[in-house]
Design an enzyme around this catalytic site. Structure first.
Site, PDB file in Angstrom:
ATOM      1  CB  CYS A 153      44.557  43.775  44.962  1.00 38.97           C
ATOM      2  SG  CYS A 153      43.198  44.862  45.442  1.00 38.97           S
ATOM      3  CB  CYS A 166      40.415  43.710  48.474  1.00 37.88           C
ATOM      4  SG  CYS A 166      40.598  42.631  47.058  1.00 37.88           S
ATOM      5  NE  ARG A 182      34.055  42.441  45.046  1.00 41.37           N
ATOM      6  CZ  ARG A 182      33.494  43.579  44.711  1.00 41.37           C
ATOM      7  NH1 ARG A 182      32.367  43.933  45.290  1.00 41.37           N
ATOM      8  NH2 ARG A 182      34.056  44.372  43.819  1.00 41.37           N
ATOM      9  CE  LYS A 190      38.561  41.831  37.690  1.00 35.15           C
ATOM     10  NZ  LYS A 190      39.105  42.134  38.959  1.00 35.15           N
ATOM     11  CB  SER A 228      34.116  35.230  39.539  1.00 34.92           C
ATOM     12  OG  SER A 228      33.731  36.516  39.987  1.00 34.92           O
ATOM     13  CE  LYS A 254      39.134  45.154  40.044  1.00 33.77           C
ATOM     14  NZ  LYS A 254      40.016  44.558  41.033  1.00 33.77           N
ATOM     15  CE1 TYR A 312      38.811  32.534  38.417  1.00 34.62           C
ATOM     16  CE2 TYR A 312      37.312  33.891  37.122  1.00 34.62           C
ATOM     17  CZ  TYR A 312      38.200  33.750  38.171  1.00 34.62           C
ATOM     18  OH  TYR A 312      38.481  34.835  38.966  1.00 34.62           O
ATOM     19  CB  CYS A 315      41.584  47.641  46.681  1.00 33.84           C
ATOM     20  SG  CYS A 315      40.230  46.586  46.115  1.00 33.84           S
TER      21      CYS A 315
END
Ligand code: PBG
Length: 330
Positions: free
Chosen positions: A120, A122, A207, A250, A276, A197, A315, A130
């Site tokens: 991606c 971004c 971010r 996602k 996240s 997504k 994570y 993106c």
């Protein structure tokens, strides 16, 4: 069919029997651990909004991989944060790009690690979108972005990626990547598509981690609307037709209906990304003593299995793997 003949509790009272009749299990082999590699960084640095997750310098990116492998995690999703950003995100391309350098570093010291890369633009574009942005600075131009994304995937393949995972949500990107990879001898390199997504506020902490927030506008012009499910089916069908091997949904917990839909409709493996914001909410509440971190994390992940996920990006991966081995969930 009624009480007292039927007592569903009969199967719940004895803990041994409870275990015997469990339908879903979490296995460390099915977890993918996202890691961040940052160009020009001298020391590892904890990410403010993601306690326990770090920015890693390129020359030390093998450290979190080695540690997670000791815990039983074998697969990683690599996110790069470059020093240089530009309108076309060209620092994402070539063997000197941050992810290419990270792949080579990890492959050298951990040859068995299974390395997936996020494809991606971004984190590499100065506008934070993106793909390529039109003159108005907000509209992302689909078709002109595809070549750069395909080049980025090829960069990763040449550097040693085991799988590429495009997350940009441009139309036709899976086909563009598949063709570019095939033309260059990578016909056996799988593509995991971030297919369904959503334009989600749960990406907030990421971010900060990837320095990838859009300067102007937002991602609703390409990521999916949380109030729509029909596009999920369409996106996944198109991605399969274009050559995707694994479909991803996602975020995770707020989108388990989409995971279930994906599982019911398609026979390929389904991945889900516990993003996240999901991670940071659990960490924040646990830090205040409001919820039990280990239990809430495990319960979230098992709910993803129940909904139909084969693979989970999280994570929590190393912690969960330790916990599954009977160790402590740190
Ligand atoms: C890049 C990308 C994002 C995430 C994964 N790949 C951010 C975004 O789309 O804004 C989010 C991951 C997370 O929140 O953990 N497009």
């Amino acid at each position: 069919m009624s009480f007292p003949i039927h007592r569903p509790r009969r199967l719940r009272i004895d803990s041994r029997l409870r275990q015997m009749v469990q339908q879903f299990v979490l296995r460390p082999e099915q977890l993918i651990y996202p890691i961040f590699v940052v160009e020009g960084l001298a020391e590892p640095k904890e990410i403010g909004a993601m306690p326990g997750q770090y920015h890693w310098p390129v020359d030390r990116i093998d450290e979190p991989v080695k540690a997670a492998m000791r815990d039983g995690i074998g697969a990683f999703m690599i996110f790069g944060v470059p020093e240089q950003k530009s309108a076309d995100g060209k620092s994402a391309i070539g063997q000197n790009s941050v992810v290419a350098k990270a792949l080579k570093k990890i492959k050298k010291s951990c040859p068995d690690a299974y390395l997936i890369t996020d494809v991606c633009l971004c984190a590499y574009t100065d506008h934070g979108h993106c793909g390529f942005v039109s003159e108005d600075g907000i509209t992302v131009d689909n078709d002109t972005s595809l070549n750069q994304l395909a080049e980025m995937a090829l960069t990763h393949a040449i550097a040693g990626a085991d799988m590429v995972a495009p997350s940009d949500m441009m139309d036709g990107r899976i086909g563009a990547l598949r063709r570019r990879l095939d033309e260059n001898g990578f016909c056996n390199l799988p593509i995991m598509s971030y297919s369904a997504k959503y334009a989600s506020s749960f990406y907030g902490p990421f971010r900060e981690a990837a320095g990838s927030a859009p300067g102007k506008g937002d991602r609703r012009g390409y990521q999916m609307d949380p109030a729509v499910i029909r596009d999920a089916e369409l996106e996944m069908r198109l991605d399969l037709e274009e050559g995707a091997d694994i479909l991803m949904v996602k975020p995770g917990l707020p989108y388990l209906d989409v995971v279930k839909t994906a599982k019911d409709l398609f026979s390929c493996p389904i991945a889900v990304y516990q993003v996240s914001g999901e991670y940071s909410m659990i960490k924040a509440a646990a830090a205040r003593g409001w919820v039990d971190e280990e239990k809430v994390a495990m319960e979230s992940l098992i709910s993803m299995k129940r909904a139909g996920a084969d693979l989970i990006l999280t994570y929590f991966a190393p912690q969960v793997a330790r916990s599954l081995k009977g160790g402590r969930f740190a």
